[in-house]
Design an enzyme around this catalytic site. Structure first.
Site, PDB file in Angstrom:
ATOM      1  N   HIS A  22      -9.495  10.705   1.992  1.00 22.97           N
ATOM      2  CA  HIS A  22      -8.451   9.702   1.758  1.00 22.97           C
ATOM      3  C   HIS A  22      -7.178  10.030   2.536  1.00 22.97           C
ATOM      4  CE1 HIS A  22      -5.892   6.931  -0.710  1.00 22.97           C
ATOM      5  NE2 HIS A  22      -6.997   6.227  -0.679  1.00 22.97           N
ATOM      6  N   LYS A  61       3.225   4.494  -1.033  1.00 27.90           N
ATOM      7  CA  LYS A  61       3.178   5.502  -2.095  1.00 27.90           C
ATOM      8  C   LYS A  61       4.412   6.387  -1.977  1.00 27.90           C
ATOM      9  CE  LYS A  61      -1.496   4.748  -1.455  1.00 27.90           C
ATOM     10  NZ  LYS A  61      -2.192   4.198  -0.299  1.00 27.90           N
ATOM     11  N   HIS A  77       0.821  -1.207   0.000  1.00 28.72           N
ATOM     12  CA  HIS A  77       0.000   0.000   0.000  1.00 28.72           C
ATOM     13  C   HIS A  77       0.865   1.272   0.000  1.00 28.72           C
ATOM     14  CE1 HIS A  77      -3.537   2.390   1.823  1.00 28.72           C
ATOM     15  NE2 HIS A  77      -3.957   1.932   0.660  1.00 28.72           N
ATOM     16  N   LYS A 115      -4.521  10.240   5.458  1.00 25.61           N
ATOM     17  CA  LYS A 115      -4.168   9.459   6.641  1.00 25.61           C
ATOM     18  C   LYS A 115      -3.110  10.255   7.407  1.00 25.61           C
ATOM     19  CE  LYS A 115      -4.526   6.195   3.049  1.00 25.61           C
ATOM     20  NZ  LYS A 115      -5.920   6.203   2.818  1.00 25.61           N
ATOM     21  N   ASP A 157      -0.117  17.075  20.158  1.00 30.02           N
ATOM     22  CA  ASP A 157       0.472  18.095  21.036  1.00 30.02           C
ATOM     23  C   ASP A 157       1.098  19.252  20.256  1.00 30.02           C
ATOM     24  OD1 ASP A 157      -0.354  16.553  23.137  1.00 30.02           O
ATOM     25  OD2 ASP A 157       1.623  15.725  23.590  1.00 30.02           O
ATOM     26  N   ASP A 177      15.763  11.988  -8.741  1.00 27.43           N
ATOM     27  CA  ASP A 177      17.185  12.354  -8.659  1.00 27.43           C
ATOM     28  C   ASP A 177      17.778  12.160  -7.272  1.00 27.43           C
ATOM     29  OD1 ASP A 177      17.254  12.948 -11.327  1.00 27.43           O
ATOM     30  OD2 ASP A 177      17.474  15.119 -11.106  1.00 27.43           O
TER      31      ASP A 177
END
Length: 524
Positions: free
Chosen positions: A420, A178, A176, A422, A427, A183
């Site tokens: 979508h 991403k 999952h 996450k 604090d 470079d």
């Protein structure tokens, strides 16, 4: 009858063991040649020249920028590929063959044509059906594509179905992650896959999402994670999955056809803002040379589950190295406030108790997730729904995203929004942005990736995003009325109170009510 069932179960178990053993032998024979990220230089590429002087002044610090605008998220990926002079390494769960997906493929192909090495790693669950186009790209001498935990049967529904059934214990585990790395100087890590719905280009539903743009040591950390996956036993070159199979056309012809389709894309999308953004070459440099603010901190760490999390044998799954062990301290060490954003939120009994315990000692805990009307996975919402009363009873503030009807930036009208993102903010100083959902699948089954940081300035940006997303015009606030679940919409005066999931039809609500009884929480 019982004897027949036992015999069938024993036969199925033996066939599954045989299938797993056979695949293991195949994978050993099919592993690609080891590869690593190319070393950076002081001034070999444009990105080297822009960033090297800044990084020399901050040798132990990483620069970060929160990317919550979908069009900007597309532009930064496309423009960084356009400016690449050495390498592009990409790791994705989903890459759709749609307008934005093809525009980004076009940039990769153009980069390879001018001498940039391109490595692409895709999860197999969403790559199937695209093998011909992937093989065509892979035929380019400077492009290599590898597939995470692939099925061996690439053609035929029934053969694939049988393999999925026999290898279910393995194929249920997906990559999952991403990551977009250019470079060795710039990385984009977060929640977005590649596809129209992640960049505000879809006609029906577009995702509200977030990434972090990274420069400095954090980019090397992302590259190290990429290389660990690239060289793992879980990843197979796409070419190895087609050894001995006759192609419909020579590879050169296939690649020529891909080039022709990509060349025609400009005419298809016309004057879309996506093409216009690709003419704004100053946008990327504005981020990188300081005209747009980068936050600098020595406490930025890119973290990931190991690829071995997908191993079919439990003994190889070293859970002490899993990403959840980097995230739990963020919650357990919260003293004042914890703001959690998870589109697929299935906390389970343990996390629900932990959040309630934090509230009991004075920590303000707030959670943003999708409403039933906004979610794109009703089954996951069913897993979440059973914990709403428990969370509210424990003092947790709970918000559900509305289905916002907003003007899209592309050419065909408006669409609904679905959460979508996450992320966590704790604090006012610490936090996380990545691919990890607060659900059992992220914790136990899929490999996940993200950025853990300690930086009050970045935390402030992420906290502002949370507060904006939980405002009354964006989300419903849930509460209990004599033990009964209620939704408040404060955009009206007086506030409108719903006694059932807002904006969700009766059949959708009934389906989720039935799903709540399914004993499949560990798979959500």
């Amino acid at each position: 009858m019982l004897v027949k069932l036992l015999l069938f179960a024993a036969l199925f178990a033996l066939l599954s063991i045989a299938a797993l053993y056979s695949y293991g032998r195949f994978a050993e024979r099919s592993l690609g040649a080891p590869g690593t990220a190319l070393p950076v230089a002081a001034d070999a590429t444009l990105l080297d020249r822009v960033l090297a002087p800044q990084l020399a002044q901050r040798p132990q610090q990483s620069g970060t920028a929160l990317i919550d605008d979908n069009l900007e998220a597309f532009a930064l990926r496309a423009l960084s590929a356009r400016e690449a002079g050495r390498s592009i390494d990409l790791q994705y769960y989903i890459w759709h063959n749609d307008v934005t997906g093809r525009l980004l493929v076009r940039e990769l192909l153009r980069a390879a044509d001018r001498g940039v090495r391109v490595r692409v790693m895709l999860d197999d669950i969403n790559a199937r059906g695209q093998d011909a186009a992937i093989l065509a790209l892979d035929s380019h001498p400077l492009i290599e594509v590898r597939i995470f935990n692939p099925g061996r049967n690439r053609d035929g529904i029934w053969r694939r179905a049988v393999e999925m059934a026999l290898r279910a214990v393995s194929l249920n585990r997906r990559m999952h992650n991403k990551a977009w790395i250019v470079d060795g100087r710039v990385a984009i890590v977060g929640g977005r896959n590649i596809g129209d719905e992640y960049f505000d280009a879809a006609e029906q539903v577009n995702f509200q999402d977030a990434d972090l743009l990274l420069v400095g040591p954090a980019v090397q950390q992302a590259s190290d994670i990429f290389d660990r996956f690239w060289n793992s036993r879980a990843v197979i070159p796409i070419r190895a999955l087609h050894v001995g199979k006759n192609a419909d056309a020579p590879e050169a012809v296939q690649l020529h056809a891909v080039r022709a389709r990509l060349a025609a894309l400009g005419g298809e999308v016309g004057a879309s803002p996506y093409l216009q953004k690709l003419t704004d070459t100053g946008q990327l440099q504005a981020h990188l040379d300081g005209r747009l603010r980068l936050h600098w901190s020595g406490q930025v760490q890119v973290v990931s589950d190991p690829p071995e999390k997908a191993a079919p044998v439990a003994g190889l799954q070293r859970s002490e190295h899993w990403l959840m062990h980097s995230l739990l301290p963020l919650l357990t060490q919260a003293h004042e406030e914890a703001l959690l954003t998870s589109p697929y939120f299935v906390p389970g009994a343990a996390l629900s108790t932990l959040l309630g315990d934090k509230v009991a000692v004075g920590v303000k805990v707030s959670v943003l997730t999708n409403s039933l009307a906004a979610t794109d996975v009703a089954l996951v919402h069913a897993g979440y729904a059973r914990y709403r009363e428990v969370l509210l009873g424990g003092g947790v503030d709970l918000f559900e995203l509305k289905t916002l009807h907003r003007k899209r930036i592309s050419l065909t009208g408006s669409s609904r929004a679905s959460l979508h993102t996450k992320a966590m903010v704790v604090d006012h100083a610490r936090g996380f942005v990545g691919s990890f959902n607060l659900d059992p699948r992220s914790a136990q089954l899929n490999t996940e990736m993200g950025v853990v940081f300690h930086d009050p300035a970045l935390a402030a940006d992420l906290r502002t995003l949370f507060l904006r997303s939980t405002a009354s015009d964006t989300s419903y606030r849930l509460f209990l009325d004599d033990g009964a679940l209620r939704w408040s919409d404060a955009t009206e005066e007086p506030a409108k109170v719903w006694t059932h999931d807002p904006e969700a039809g009766v059949w959708r609500r009934a389906l989720v009510s039935l799903m709540r009884w399914l004993p499949i929480e560990s798979q959500l």
